[in-house]
Design an enzyme around this catalytic site. Structure first.
Site, PDB file in Angstrom:
ATOM      1  N   HIS A  67       0.819  -1.222   0.000  1.00 24.84           N
ATOM      2  CA  HIS A  67       0.000   0.000   0.000  1.00 24.84           C
ATOM      3  C   HIS A  67       0.851   1.269   0.000  1.00 24.84           C
ATOM      4  O   HIS A  67       1.224   1.786   1.039  1.00 24.84           O
ATOM      5  CB  HIS A  67      -0.915  -0.013   1.236  1.00 24.84           C
ATOM      6  CG  HIS A  67      -2.110   0.857   1.094  1.00 24.84           C
ATOM      7  ND1 HIS A  67      -3.386   0.416   1.367  1.00 24.84           N
ATOM      8  CD2 HIS A  67      -2.244   2.143   0.701  1.00 24.84           C
ATOM      9  CE1 HIS A  67      -4.246   1.395   1.145  1.00 24.84           C
ATOM     10  NE2 HIS A  67      -3.566   2.461   0.751  1.00 24.84           N
ATOM     11  N   HIS A  69       1.450   5.155  -2.037  1.00 28.67           N
ATOM     12  CA  HIS A  69       1.024   6.174  -3.001  1.00 28.67           C
ATOM     13  C   HIS A  69       2.284   6.805  -3.586  1.00 28.67           C
ATOM     14  O   HIS A  69       2.954   7.572  -2.906  1.00 28.67           O
ATOM     15  CB  HIS A  69       0.148   7.226  -2.316  1.00 28.67           C
ATOM     16  CG  HIS A  69      -1.132   6.666  -1.783  1.00 28.67           C
ATOM     17  ND1 HIS A  69      -2.278   6.562  -2.544  1.00 28.67           N
ATOM     18  CD2 HIS A  69      -1.441   6.128  -0.571  1.00 28.67           C
ATOM     19  CE1 HIS A  69      -3.250   5.996  -1.819  1.00 28.67           C
ATOM     20  NE2 HIS A  69      -2.758   5.730  -0.625  1.00 28.67           N
ATOM     21  N   ASN A 101      -4.875   6.267  -7.217  1.00 24.77           N
ATOM     22  CA  ASN A 101      -5.401   7.640  -7.177  1.00 24.77           C
ATOM     23  C   ASN A 101      -4.366   8.669  -7.635  1.00 24.77           C
ATOM     24  O   ASN A 101      -4.044   9.621  -6.942  1.00 24.77           O
ATOM     25  CB  ASN A 101      -5.940   7.978  -5.786  1.00 24.77           C
ATOM     26  CG  ASN A 101      -4.902   7.853  -4.690  1.00 24.77           C
ATOM     27  OD1 ASN A 101      -3.854   7.242  -4.883  1.00 24.77           O
ATOM     28  ND2 ASN A 101      -5.169   8.438  -3.552  1.00 24.77           N
ATOM     29  N   HIS A 239      -5.535  -1.115   5.387  1.00 26.61           N
ATOM     30  CA  HIS A 239      -5.313  -0.323   6.613  1.00 26.61           C
ATOM     31  C   HIS A 239      -6.390  -0.443   7.700  1.00 26.61           C
ATOM     32  O   HIS A 239      -7.072   0.518   8.019  1.00 26.61           O
ATOM     33  CB  HIS A 239      -5.060   1.149   6.295  1.00 26.61           C
ATOM     34  CG  HIS A 239      -5.935   1.752   5.228  1.00 26.61           C
ATOM     35  ND1 HIS A 239      -7.304   1.721   5.286  1.00 26.61           N
ATOM     36  CD2 HIS A 239      -5.615   2.387   4.074  1.00 26.61           C
ATOM     37  CE1 HIS A 239      -7.782   2.325   4.216  1.00 26.61           C
ATOM     38  NE2 HIS A 239      -6.796   2.734   3.465  1.00 26.61           N
ATOM     39  N   ASN A 285      -6.251   8.834   7.224  1.00 22.93           N
ATOM     40  CA  ASN A 285      -7.555   8.201   7.084  1.00 22.93           C
ATOM     41  C   ASN A 285      -7.364   6.732   6.693  1.00 22.93           C
ATOM     42  O   ASN A 285      -6.791   6.481   5.637  1.00 22.93           O
ATOM     43  CB  ASN A 285      -8.373   8.935   6.015  1.00 22.93           C
ATOM     44  CG  ASN A 285      -9.814   8.462   6.000  1.00 22.93           C
ATOM     45  OD1 ASN A 285     -10.288   7.874   6.958  1.00 22.93           O
ATOM     46  ND2 ASN A 285     -10.502   8.705   4.899  1.00 22.93           N
ATOM     47  N   ASP A 312       0.840   2.413   3.731  1.00 23.28           N
ATOM     48  CA  ASP A 312      -0.038   3.512   3.294  1.00 23.28           C
ATOM     49  C   ASP A 312       0.777   4.809   3.162  1.00 23.28           C
ATOM     50  O   ASP A 312       0.311   5.895   3.531  1.00 23.28           O
ATOM     51  CB  ASP A 312      -1.229   3.700   4.239  1.00 23.28           C
ATOM     52  CG  ASP A 312      -2.330   4.537   3.596  1.00 23.28           C
ATOM     53  OD1 ASP A 312      -2.202   4.899   2.404  1.00 23.28           O
ATOM     54  OD2 ASP A 312      -3.323   4.846   4.285  1.00 23.28           O
TER      55      ASP A 312
END
Lengths: 435, 313
Positions: A67, A69, A101, A239, A285, A312
């Site tokens: 995970h 980004h 994203n 998560h 989040n 994350d």
């Protein structure tokens, strides 16, 4: 830095997810693969052989982060594939799974191919793209899952934006059955969490900020597991932050539902108290929860109910992070702090480096169906060398991400990555150890 | 007791000590003496500039700070900015740094984001006074409530205080709770269940949904204003039902102590949270609160802009 055709990692303790720590063996690497685990006297030597001295170090199968980004394409000022994978390598990761994203959203094979090719060019880590479940992450129309998998995607997720419609998600699950690729689910019942910016509880009460209730995650996990059980699809819960979600996952697994789950090092380390003083570096989040949740996550990890730890890693620039708490962006970076924080958590639960390898390498590899998680003959030479007892400080100088949104800056951490290699090629080497 | 605040900013009452609160209240008492004079102006802050930086519409608090500054001979400048216009690329910090570059001596900030004044205080060297941040704190209101209670009741310690209404969204409630409990009062909160924070214990108070039980034996009742948007977002179904279960009237007030007083931060929705006749009765100290507001804000400005400088030099 030489890249000799043959490498021998000598003197270290090899960590296997099943057998645990193995001493007295060298790892022989040739052509990017592990060609043998042999006693020192049988290891190749001489010209063309690079010997990597791992005396006092642990030799781990390369870490796999489910995970991340990477923000590339589209948000390259926050992070790009180069900087993100450099941070990954420094954190001991050899493979990272990057979320969809981006801008454009990774809902098109062309974007998927760009990510794969760019990562190959950079060569710091294997990058496995996650493609969107729905076009534009809008929760309305399914993406062309088959084409995306052909282009290199390994899983699907609308991470950051949960699929609100149970029907659309159910269809996505049914459709995914043909391919067997997992859906990675960001669990949030948005009607409950909307406007919230930290856990609904003690700190939201004290600071007067709108909260995100634990029930938001619990409701979503319950719904999605019901859908997964009904459709038979493979799902991976992203998560996990609450004790309530752990309970639901545990029961589902007991019934044989094909569900795996991850939590993040920060949920194992911090609680909502970290937001004290409107600290936006503790805003993510799902939010940091209570001590009871933290303990439940830790226990679930120790028991294998939660099978993976993923970072994350969510880089953000100061402009959107150093501001009013309620408007600050969600997310923190985590690639370089994940290993020591997870080790610390596991050790507090009576576990150790063997379980670390399980939750940060072996199990994540299985979730996305890649080879890894084990140093064995014929396997890829994705290897991480760690000094488990060394303490070091995570500072901005050490940080290789383009962003610095970490609540752990200034922390003294135990367990330092010394060398990382991907397919036998060194992607990170701690300079001070070069002899 | 020291006679100066050893802090740069006044952001909230949660971390205020009893000594600090007493210092502000005692200073406010001498300010009130000034306000009784024929010429209600002293030169303490001559040459000082107070900027009211308001990102949220407010007439009452802003006017109170403005009068307080002027009574002390400070130059008071009002800067109103809509949060929406600030969003057009200019950050809160940009705006505040621009103001700071004009060398004000105190920045009075109101903002709809909880914690915004704290954020500014971290980044600016000018003293910051929080004039209300989101649903977090409203320390000058809290202090003026403490001042009023002390003046009317002669003490704060040992009093039983009820705060009635929308606790969840109220910055007044938080500052009152922190200030009152620090001063040794016992605080109970009461309101519709969705408007009582789940973790109210974190505030150091007791809670009940039963107004009759809540009122019994109280010395002070602080009534909060109903915000219509809370009804619109289903925190309670209607004004009618709110008034039925939580509206304060003469009849209900009989459950409190005989000499109990009623307070309200204003503006009152007459006939809703507070019955019309009760608001105007002699148990109501609402106008005394407004009066105290000027004295307390004079004390705040004085302590931050005058005394602090004296101490430092």
């Amino acid at each position: 830095m030489s890249d000799a055709p043959v490498k021998v990692i000598k003197g270290g303790v090899i960590v296997d997810p099943e057998e645990g720590e193995k001493e007295g063996l060298c790892v022989v690497i040739e052509g990017g693969r592990v060609t043998g685990l042999v006693p020192p006297e049988e290891a190749p030597a001489g010209e063309g052989v690079e010997v990597i001295d791992a005396e006092g170090l642990h030799v781990l199968p390369g870490l796999v982060d489910l995970h991340v980004h990477l923000r590339d394409p589209g948000y390259e000022w926050k992070e790009d594939i180069q900087s993100g994978t450099a941070a990954a390598a420094a954190g001991g990761f050899t493979s990272v799974v990057c979320m969809a994203n981006t801008d454009p959203v990774n809902d098109d094979p062309e974007t998927t191919r760009y990510i794969v090719e760019r990562a190959r060019e950079v060569g710091k880590a294997k990058v496995y793209p996650v493609a969107a479940i729905t076009k534009g992450l809008k929760g309305e129309e399914l993406t062309n899952m088959g084409e995306l998998l052909e282009a290199g995607a390994v899983a699907f997720s609308d991470d950051g934006k949960p699929v609100a419609s149970a029907l659309i998600l159910s269809r996505a699950m049914e459709y995914s059955l043909m391919f067997g690729a997992p859906l990675i689910l960001h669990e949030e019942e948005i009607t409950l969490s909307k406007g919230g910016c930290l856990n609904e509880g003690k700190m939201s009460t004290r600071l007067g900020l709108p909260g995100i209730p634990a029930s938001s995650e619990i409701c979503a996990v319950a719904r999605d597991i019901a859908l997964a059980e009904y459709t038979g699809a493979k799902v991976h819960i992203a998560h996990v932050s609450t004790a309530g979600a752990v309970e639901i996952i545990k029961r589902a697994r007991e019934r044989g539902v094909a569900v795996t789950a991850e939590t993040a090092p920060h949920y194992l380390t911090l609680t909502e108290e970290a937001t004290e003083g409107f600290n936006t570096r503790a805003k993510m989040n799902p939010p940091l929860r209570t001590e009871r949740d933290r303990e439940a996550l830790l226990q679930a990890l120790a028991e294998g109910v939660i099978d993976c730890v993923a970072t994350d890693h969510a880089p953000h620039e100061d402009l959107v992070k150093e501001c009013e708490f309620d408007v600050a962006a969600f997310g923190i970076i985590g690639l370089q702090t994940a290993l020591p924080l997870t080790l610390r958590a596991l050790e507090s639960a009576g576990k150790g480096v063997k379980e670390l390898v399980k939750v940060m390498s072996y199990n994540p590899s299985k979730v996305i169906g890649i080879k890894g998680g084990k140093i064995e003959k014929g396997g890829p030479a994705d290897i991480t060398l760690v000094d488990l007892s060394r303490e070091w400080v995570f500072t901005e100088d050490v940080n290789l991400s383009k962003s610095r949104n970490s609540p752990f800056l200034g922390w003294t951490l135990k367990g330092k990555v010394v060398l990382t290699m991907v397919d036998g090629k060194v992607t990170y080497r701690e300079e001070s150890r070069v002899r | 007791m020291s006679d100066f605040l050893s802090r740069k900013d006044i952001l909230g009452l949660r971390d205020f000590t009893r000594q600090e609160i007493e210092l502000v209240l005692d200073t406010a008492a001498s300010m009130e003496d000034i306000l009784q004079r024929e010429i209600k102006k002293v030169p303490s802050l001559r040459g000082k500039t107070v900027v009211n930086l308001f990102f949220e519409p407010s007439t009452r608090t802003r006017t109170s700070f403005e009068i307080a500054g002027k009574r002390l001979s400070a130059d008071v400048v009002n800067f109103s900015a809509a949060v929406s216009s600030v969003k057009k690329g200019e950050t809160l910090l940009d705006t505040a740094r621009n103001i700071e570059a004009m060398k004000p001596d105190v920045l009075v900030v109101r903002h709809s984001s909880s914690g915004a004044p704290h954020f500014l205080a971290r980044h600016l060297s000018v003293p910051v006074v929080n004039a209300g941040d989101g649903r977090h704190e409203h320390p000058s209101q809290g202090l003026l409530d403490l001042y009023t209670i002390r003046k009317v009741k002669g003490r704060i310690e040992g009093l039983n205080v009820l705060i009635l209404g929308d606790i969840l969204h109220s910055r007044v409630a938080r500052s009152d709770i922190y200030g009152l409990t620090t001063m040794g009062a016992k605080v109970t909160i009461c309101g519709p269940s969705p408007l009582i924070p789940r973790e109210y214990q974190a505030l150091g108070v007791e809670a009940t949904w039963d107004i009759n039980e809540a009122l019994r034996g109280k010395d002070v009742v602080i009534v909060l204003r109903i915000q219509l948007e809370r009804m619109e977002s289903s925190f309670f179904p209607s004004i009618r039902e709110y008034v039925r279960y939580f509206g304060l009237n003469r009849e209900r007030m009989k459950l409190a102590k005989e000499d109990a007083i009623v307070m309200h931060p204003g503006p009152v929705n007459r006939g809703w949270e507070l019955a019309d006749d009760l608001a105007d009765s002699d148990v109501s100290v609402i106008l005394q609160q407004v009066e105290a507001g000027v004295a307390v804000r004079m004390a705040i400005l004085y302590l931050l802009a005058h005394v602090r400088e004296e101490v430092e030099s």
